[in-house]
Design a protein around this motif. Structure first.
Motif, PDB file in Angstrom:
ATOM      1  N   LEU A  92       0.819  -1.203   0.000  1.00  0.00           N
ATOM      2  CA  LEU A  92       0.000   0.000   0.000  1.00  0.00           C
ATOM      3  C   LEU A  92       0.853   1.253   0.000  1.00  0.00           C
ATOM      4  N   LEU A  93       0.226   2.317  -0.489  1.00  0.00           N
ATOM      5  CA  LEU A  93       0.774   3.663  -0.455  1.00  0.00           C
ATOM      6  C   LEU A  93      -0.387   4.538   0.002  1.00  0.00           C
ATOM      7  N   VAL A 120       7.094   8.350  -6.563  1.00  0.00           N
ATOM      8  CA  VAL A 120       7.204   9.105  -7.812  1.00  0.00           C
ATOM      9  C   VAL A 120       5.904   9.889  -7.991  1.00  0.00           C
ATOM     10  N   VAL A 121       6.022  11.159  -8.348  1.00  0.00           N
ATOM     11  CA  VAL A 121       4.861  12.029  -8.550  1.00  0.00           C
ATOM     12  C   VAL A 121       4.616  12.156 -10.053  1.00  0.00           C
ATOM     13  N   GLU A 180      -0.882  11.415  -9.601  1.00  0.00           N
ATOM     14  CA  GLU A 180      -0.858  10.064  -9.050  1.00  0.00           C
ATOM     15  C   GLU A 180       0.483   9.844  -8.365  1.00  0.00           C
ATOM     16  N   LEU A 181       0.420   9.462  -7.099  1.00  0.00           N
ATOM     17  CA  LEU A 181       1.615   9.119  -6.333  1.00  0.00           C
ATOM     18  C   LEU A 181       1.802   7.622  -6.444  1.00  0.00           C
ATOM     19  N   GLY A 192      -0.798  -2.353  -5.764  1.00  0.00           N
ATOM     20  CA  GLY A 192      -1.603  -1.410  -4.993  1.00  0.00           C
ATOM     21  C   GLY A 192      -0.911  -0.151  -4.514  1.00  0.00           C
ATOM     22  N   MET A 193       0.342   0.056  -4.890  1.00  0.00           N
ATOM     23  CA  MET A 193       1.062   1.217  -4.369  1.00  0.00           C
ATOM     24  C   MET A 193       0.870   2.431  -5.272  1.00  0.00           C
ATOM     25  N   ARG A 194      -0.333   3.025  -5.167  1.00  0.00           N
ATOM     26  CA  ARG A 194      -0.650   4.236  -5.923  1.00  0.00           C
ATOM     27  C   ARG A 194      -1.827   4.921  -5.244  1.00  0.00           C
TER      28      ARG A 194
END
Length: 202
Positions: A92-93, A120-121, A180-181, A192-194
């Motif tokens: 997760l993020l 990352v942005v 989006e991060l 799922g890391m977004r």
């Protein structure tokens, strides 16, 4: 906007609450110090399956603009695991806050997971939703148009990735829009890391 240690703990408590984790996790995820992981949950070491070991470093006390704290985590994995994360891993993020006014924004990325992570942005094009990017054969999404990256352990800017228990940070100027991060380590985005970040005009 500068975050004190007390404010960072409050921010973490909001992130943990969003994850359905109890207040006990806040103490474990407190600022500073070193030590072994505390607690255990289903799926692996840590609270609720996440490794909320104490962070070994922190961002500077004063960063420009608004501060967005981003928690990077993975669950059900052991620290000795190497190589790319498998698809379907629990990761997760979570960013708090998820909406900020336009201008300078400082991102503080805290890796409370077992694996190396990064932040990352990326801009989101009109009509596109977060989580819809397509991963390449390397398990990564296209970073074209990236506005910045926090991937240096205990330092600002880009590096080799945030090691477990470390913090990285970056300050950028964002106009109004949708962003989006993401963590763009192999398979982390698809796992799922977004998260969408909305930047308002005022």
């Amino acid at each position: 906007m500068n975050l004190s240690d007390e404010a960072r703990v409050v921010t973490r408590s909001r992130i943990l609450a969003a994850l359905g984790l109890g207040a006990a996790a806040v103490v474990v995820a407190g600022c500073g110090g070193t030590g072994p992981p505390v607690g255990a949950g289903s799926g692996g070491p840590g609270v609720g399956g996440y490794n909320f070991s104490r962070l070994t470093c922190s961002a500077p006390g004063s960063l420009p603009g608004r501060t967005v704290t981003v928690m990077l985590a993975d669950a059900g994995m052991m620290s000795m695991m190497n190589g790319p994360a498998p698809m379907g891993a629990r990761m997760l993020l979570r960013a708090v806050p998820a909406t900020v006014p336009a201008g300078q924004v400082s991102f503080v990325a805290e890796n409370v997971g077992w694996r190396t992570h990064e932040l990352v942005v990326l801009p989101l094009q009109p009509g596109y939703a977060a989580g819809r990017r397509v991963s390449g054969s390397d398990g990564k999404v296209d970073e074209s148009g990236s506005l910045g990256e926090a991937s240096a352990s205990c330092a600002a800017g880009a590096g080799d990735g945030l090691a477990s228990g470390t913090v990285g940070w970056i300050s950028v100027t964002l106009p109004p829009g949708r962003y989006e991060l993401v963590c763009n380590q192999p398979n982390h985005y698809i796992d799922g890391m977004r998260q969408e970040l909305d930047v308002t005009s005022g």
